[in-house]
Design a protein around this motif. Structure first.
Motif, PDB file in Angstrom:
ATOM      1  N   ILE A  79     -23.371 -21.053  15.983  1.00  0.00           N
ATOM      2  CA  ILE A  79     -22.653 -21.484  14.783  1.00  0.00           C
ATOM      3  C   ILE A  79     -23.674 -21.786  13.688  1.00  0.00           C
ATOM      4  N   ILE A  80     -23.312 -21.442  12.455  1.00  0.00           N
ATOM      5  CA  ILE A  80     -24.224 -21.644  11.334  1.00  0.00           C
ATOM      6  C   ILE A  80     -23.409 -21.850  10.067  1.00  0.00           C
ATOM      7  N   LEU A  81     -23.937 -22.665   9.157  1.00  0.00           N
ATOM      8  CA  LEU A  81     -23.300 -22.865   7.859  1.00  0.00           C
ATOM      9  C   LEU A  81     -23.795 -21.778   6.911  1.00  0.00           C
ATOM     10  N   GLY A  82     -22.860 -21.020   6.351  1.00  0.00           N
ATOM     11  CA  GLY A  82     -23.208 -19.916   5.481  1.00  0.00           C
ATOM     12  C   GLY A  82     -22.919 -20.194   4.022  1.00  0.00           C
ATOM     13  N   PRO A  83     -22.928 -19.147   3.209  1.00  0.00           N
ATOM     14  CA  PRO A  83     -22.658 -19.303   1.767  1.00  0.00           C
ATOM     15  C   PRO A  83     -21.262 -19.880   1.516  1.00  0.00           C
ATOM     16  N   ASP A  84     -21.102 -20.539   0.398  1.00  0.00           N
ATOM     17  CA  ASP A  84     -19.820 -21.105  -0.012  1.00  0.00           C
ATOM     18  C   ASP A  84     -19.285 -22.103   1.008  1.00  0.00           C
ATOM     19  N   SER A  85     -20.219 -22.760   1.735  1.00  0.00           N
ATOM     20  CA  SER A  85     -19.857 -23.825   2.694  1.00  0.00           C
ATOM     21  C   SER A  85     -18.963 -23.331   3.824  1.00  0.00           C
ATOM     22  N   VAL A  86     -19.036 -22.057   4.156  1.00  0.00           N
ATOM     23  CA  VAL A  86     -18.230 -21.490   5.234  1.00  0.00           C
ATOM     24  C   VAL A  86     -19.049 -21.457   6.516  1.00  0.00           C
ATOM     25  N   LEU A  87     -18.416 -21.845   7.628  1.00  0.00           N
ATOM     26  CA  LEU A  87     -19.065 -21.797   8.938  1.00  0.00           C
ATOM     27  C   LEU A  87     -18.840 -20.433   9.575  1.00  0.00           C
ATOM     28  N   TYR A  88     -19.891 -19.927  10.233  1.00  0.00           N
ATOM     29  CA  TYR A  88     -19.824 -18.646  10.932  1.00  0.00           C
ATOM     30  C   TYR A  88     -20.155 -18.866  12.404  1.00  0.00           C
ATOM     31  N   VAL A  89     -19.431 -18.157  13.266  1.00  0.00           N
ATOM     32  CA  VAL A  89     -19.552 -18.330  14.711  1.00  0.00           C
ATOM     33  C   VAL A  89     -19.705 -16.961  15.367  1.00  0.00           C
ATOM     34  N   ALA A  90     -20.578 -16.879  16.380  1.00  0.00           N
ATOM     35  CA  ALA A  90     -20.760 -15.620  17.107  1.00  0.00           C
ATOM     36  C   ALA A  90     -20.596 -15.854  18.600  1.00  0.00           C
ATOM     37  N   ASN A  91     -20.234 -14.790  19.315  1.00  0.00           N
ATOM     38  CA  ASN A  91     -20.184 -14.865  20.774  1.00  0.00           C
ATOM     39  C   ASN A  91     -20.973 -13.711  21.387  1.00  0.00           C
ATOM     40  N   ASN A  92     -21.113 -13.744  22.722  1.00  0.00           N
ATOM     41  CA  ASN A  92     -21.941 -12.749  23.401  1.00  0.00           C
ATOM     42  C   ASN A  92     -21.337 -11.358  23.390  1.00  0.00           C
ATOM     43  N   LYS A 131     -29.789 -15.601   4.571  1.00  0.00           N
ATOM     44  CA  LYS A 131     -30.713 -15.610   3.447  1.00  0.00           C
ATOM     45  C   LYS A 131     -29.912 -15.135   2.252  1.00  0.00           C
ATOM     46  N   GLY A 132     -29.486 -16.078   1.424  1.00  0.00           N
ATOM     47  CA  GLY A 132     -28.523 -15.738   0.389  1.00  0.00           C
ATOM     48  C   GLY A 132     -27.212 -15.349   1.037  1.00  0.00           C
ATOM     49  N   ASN A 133     -26.675 -14.185   0.665  1.00  0.00           N
ATOM     50  CA  ASN A 133     -25.436 -13.729   1.298  1.00  0.00           C
ATOM     51  C   ASN A 133     -25.694 -12.687   2.382  1.00  0.00           C
ATOM     52  N   GLU A 134     -26.962 -12.537   2.771  1.00  0.00           N
ATOM     53  CA  GLU A 134     -27.311 -11.618   3.847  1.00  0.00           C
ATOM     54  C   GLU A 134     -27.382 -12.378   5.172  1.00  0.00           C
ATOM     55  N   LEU A 135     -26.661 -11.896   6.164  1.00  0.00           N
ATOM     56  CA  LEU A 135     -26.662 -12.510   7.482  1.00  0.00           C
ATOM     57  C   LEU A 135     -27.572 -11.706   8.408  1.00  0.00           C
ATOM     58  N   TYR A 136     -28.674 -12.323   8.823  1.00  0.00           N
ATOM     59  CA  TYR A 136     -29.583 -11.719   9.788  1.00  0.00           C
ATOM     60  C   TYR A 136     -29.038 -12.024  11.182  1.00  0.00           C
ATOM     61  N   ASP A 148     -21.592  -8.977   2.964  1.00  0.00           N
ATOM     62  CA  ASP A 148     -20.265  -8.823   2.355  1.00  0.00           C
ATOM     63  C   ASP A 148     -20.481  -8.653   0.856  1.00  0.00           C
ATOM     64  N   GLN A 149     -20.465  -7.404   0.385  1.00  0.00           N
ATOM     65  CA  GLN A 149     -20.748  -7.139  -1.023  1.00  0.00           C
ATOM     66  C   GLN A 149     -19.553  -7.363  -1.942  1.00  0.00           C
ATOM     67  N   ASP A 150     -18.361  -7.055  -1.451  1.00  0.00           N
ATOM     68  CA  ASP A 150     -17.198  -7.133  -2.344  1.00  0.00           C
ATOM     69  C   ASP A 150     -16.464  -8.471  -2.260  1.00  0.00           C
ATOM     70  N   GLY A 151     -16.969  -9.401  -1.433  1.00  0.00           N
ATOM     71  CA  GLY A 151     -16.411 -10.744  -1.395  1.00  0.00           C
ATOM     72  C   GLY A 151     -15.070 -10.878  -0.710  1.00  0.00           C
ATOM     73  N   ASP A 152     -14.728  -9.915   0.168  1.00  0.00           N
ATOM     74  CA  ASP A 152     -13.436 -10.000   0.855  1.00  0.00           C
ATOM     75  C   ASP A 152     -13.524 -10.700   2.204  1.00  0.00           C
ATOM     76  N   GLY A 153     -14.704 -11.274   2.518  1.00  0.00           N
ATOM     77  CA  GLY A 153     -14.854 -12.008   3.776  1.00  0.00           C
ATOM     78  C   GLY A 153     -15.231 -11.139   4.950  1.00  0.00           C
ATOM     79  N   LYS A 154     -15.464  -9.851   4.734  1.00  0.00           N
ATOM     80  CA  LYS A 154     -15.864  -8.945   5.798  1.00  0.00           C
ATOM     81  C   LYS A 154     -17.140  -8.225   5.394  1.00  0.00           C
ATOM     82  N   ALA A 155     -18.033  -8.050   6.358  1.00  0.00           N
ATOM     83  CA  ALA A 155     -19.263  -7.317   6.080  1.00  0.00           C
ATOM     84  C   ALA A 155     -18.919  -5.855   5.817  1.00  0.00           C
ATOM     85  N   ASP A 156     -19.390  -5.330   4.695  1.00  0.00           N
ATOM     86  CA  ASP A 156     -19.082  -3.936   4.390  1.00  0.00           C
ATOM     87  C   ASP A 156     -20.309  -3.038   4.452  1.00  0.00           C
ATOM     88  N   ILE A 157     -21.508  -3.620   4.505  1.00  0.00           N
ATOM     89  CA  ILE A 157     -22.707  -2.811   4.728  1.00  0.00           C
ATOM     90  C   ILE A 157     -23.602  -3.517   5.737  1.00  0.00           C
TER      91      ILE A 157
END
Length: 553
Positions: A79-92, A131-136, A148-157
């Motif tokens: 779990i990590i805090l991302g841009p715009d105060s949104v939390l992101y979660v990953a699983n295996n 790093k900014g809006n880039e998720l490593y 997420d370039q277009d800001g729709d909440g989904k990674a597009d590139i």
């Protein structure tokens, strides 16, 4: 003289900011702290929803996020805090989610799929870093950047950042601990390959090391070596890199380390040409086993008087699904660069937790992995949750004396002598060391009483195959001539598999002669070890084992 984290940071602020600007900053800081002291959730709501089965040693309430909208979050690991105060979660399994409060009531109740690394042929995204809006994202095969370039909440590139990772299909090959250093380089850990008979070629010795990768991802070097299973690293304000590591395979303790360039940290010495010395931890954890995540509480977040402290989560042992804990470390850095650390328990019986992140609201968010198979892969039903810890000053803390379910109490000298004799008669020392240093075919037993009760130890002895410690699982190797070897892999290189067999002999088995290798998911300790022993004898043996630290001090 020495300085604490809090003191050092305040000196830094006073020295760098003019008095006028600082007065404005201080006003904003006070307001921020006041706002964070006030939970965004009402006391009545918190009391109604808080998890009362979790032992909390502080004025905190732990609740489970009511994520009922959007996609299902399964076995959350990171779990990590991302841009715009949104939390992101990953699983295996590959999914990376974002969490949202859909109705504005203060609770994150919706999960949205940000990306799935399986779409890029990748697996095990257990390293996350923005790093900014880039998720490593650190995966088993590469580090990849999702945007997420277009800001729709989904990674597009997405694009590959670094792919010089030796990888096989072994599920414990993690790329974790991603953190940027003050030099702009990315620091990352590749977990050890010492337990993998089929490990990929690793001519650079990257696996089992902390890597320092250039900002463009084109260059990499080993920063430190000899690490085992590091799931989290952080830089502090002194630009020191701290990392946690799990006990086992040359690591006698669950440990916090200070990374010093070029140093060796004890695990898999053969791979690194048997260094003459190893760096010692700056702290040995006592709250629980398997440290999994850590995060500094920001200085602007009081959180019950813990601003600047380091919070650490513990996964707990193997398949003991009820185990897990959180502690915090009060850290003091002295003028000579050494550290003085006090570990303070925060929560126990918070089962199978992995990672931590502070939200923009000042609360601590915690990933509860839930039940998995032995390889940390999901089982059929959906498991896991995300907890939220809120400062709740009305809650009276539990006394720390209640930490242990069963205290390790000193036994009489006669009982310990009898137990030591039984330890010898049962040939326990043939497979288990008790000095905290030797690496035998079974786990080292020094200080085991800190983490296991007599009841738990008795279960382990009576049913040794029920819960196998990661890295202790056996491997069955069959040669082309039909010869079969059974033992624990303790290392591999380009040409040989190093297999420790009963008797603690290490065999060098040529890879060219191996017909097949498979996991042998049974303990190498035989059943019925206590058969024929009376209750008094069994108690004496367990008393000796659980007091081994006292025996050797």
């Amino acid at each position: 003289m020495s300085t604490t984290y809090k003191e050092a940071n305040m000196v830094y602020l006073f020295s760098k900011i003019s008095s006028f600007v600082f007065s404005i900053f201080l006003t904003v800081l006070i307001i921020s702290c006041q706002n964070q002291e006030k939970s965004t959730l009402g006391q009545e709501t918190i009391e109604k929803l808080r998890e009362k089965d979790i032992d909390v040693f502080g004025s905190y309430a732990i609740t489970k996020l009511p994520i009922e909208k959007g996609v299902k979050v399964r076995n959350p690991v990171k779990i990590i805090l991302g841009p715009d105060s949104v939390l992101y979660v990953a699983n295996n399994t590959g999914e990376i989610y974002s969490l949202h409060d859909s109705d504005g009531d203060g609770w994150e109740d919706e999960a949205r799929l940000f990306c799935n690394v399986k779409d890029d042929g990748l697996r095990t995204p257990v390293g996350l870093l923005f790093k900014g809006n880039e998720l490593y994202v650190g995966t088993a095969q590469e580090i990849r950047i999702y945007t997420d370039q277009d800001g729709d909440g989904k990674a597009d590139i997405s694009k590959t950042f670094f792919d010089r990772i030796p990888q096989s299909e072994h599920p414990y090959e993690f790329t974790s601990g991603l953190t940027f250093g003050p030099d702009g380089y990315l620091y990352v850990v590749l977990s050890t390959d010492s337990w993998n008979a089929g490990a990929a070629a690793d001519p650079d010795g990257f696996r089992g090391a902390v890597l320092r990768i250039s900002p463009d991802g084109k260059e990499a070097e080993k920063f430190v070596t000899g690490v085992r299973s590091v799931h989290s690293m952080v830089f502090n304000q002194y630009n020191d890199l701290l990392f946690i590591d799990n006990g086992g395979g040359g690591n006698p303790t669950e440990e916090l380390n200070l990374a010093q360039q070029g140093k060796f940290y004890g695990h898999h010495p053969v791979k690194y040409n048997n260094p003459e010395s190893k760096e010692l931890p700056i702290h040995n954890f006592v709250s629980e086993v398997a440290p999994a995540g850590m995060v500094f509480n920001p200085l602007t977040n009081d959180f019950g008087g813990t601003a600047g402290d380091l919070f650490v989560s513990f996964f707990g042992p193997g398949e003991r699904w009820e185990r897990g804990a959180i502690s915090r470390l009060e850290i003091e850095r002295k003028e000579d660069g050494t550290y003085q650390i006090e570990e303070i328990p925060i929560a126990k019986r918070i089962p199978k937790i992995s990672d931590l992140a502070f939200g923009s609201n000042g609360d601590l968010y915690i990933t509860h992995v839930g039940k998995t198979d032995y390889w940390y892969q999901p089982i059929e039903q959906i498991e896991g949750a995300i907890y939220r810890m809120t400062y709740a000053p009305w809650i009276k803390p539990m006394p720390r004396e209640m930490l242990a379910e069963e205290k390790t109490t000193p036994s009489s000298e006669d009982v310990l002598v009898a137990g030591k004799q039984l330890f010898a008669e049962k040939a326990c020392s043939a497979c288990h060391s008790v000095d905290g240093n030797s690496d035998l075919i079974g786990p080292d037993l020094m200080d085991i009483g800190k983490f296991y009760s007599k009841t738990e130890l008795l279960e382990e002895i009576n049913n040794p195959s029920l819960r196998l410690k990661p890295g202790m699982i056996a491997t069955k190797i069959t040669n082309v001539n039909g010869e079969v070897f059974l033992g624990r892999v303790v290392g591999t290189d380009q040409d040989y598999i190093k297999l420790m067999v009963i008797g603690n002999r290490v065999l060098d088995i040529p890879k060219a002669e191996v017909k097949s290798e498979e996991s042998y998911e049974k303990s190498l300790m035989y059943n019925g070890l206590l058969n024929g022993m009376s209750e008094e004898e069994t108690d004496a043996l367990l008393s000796y084992i659980i007091n081994l630290k006292e025996e050797n001090d």
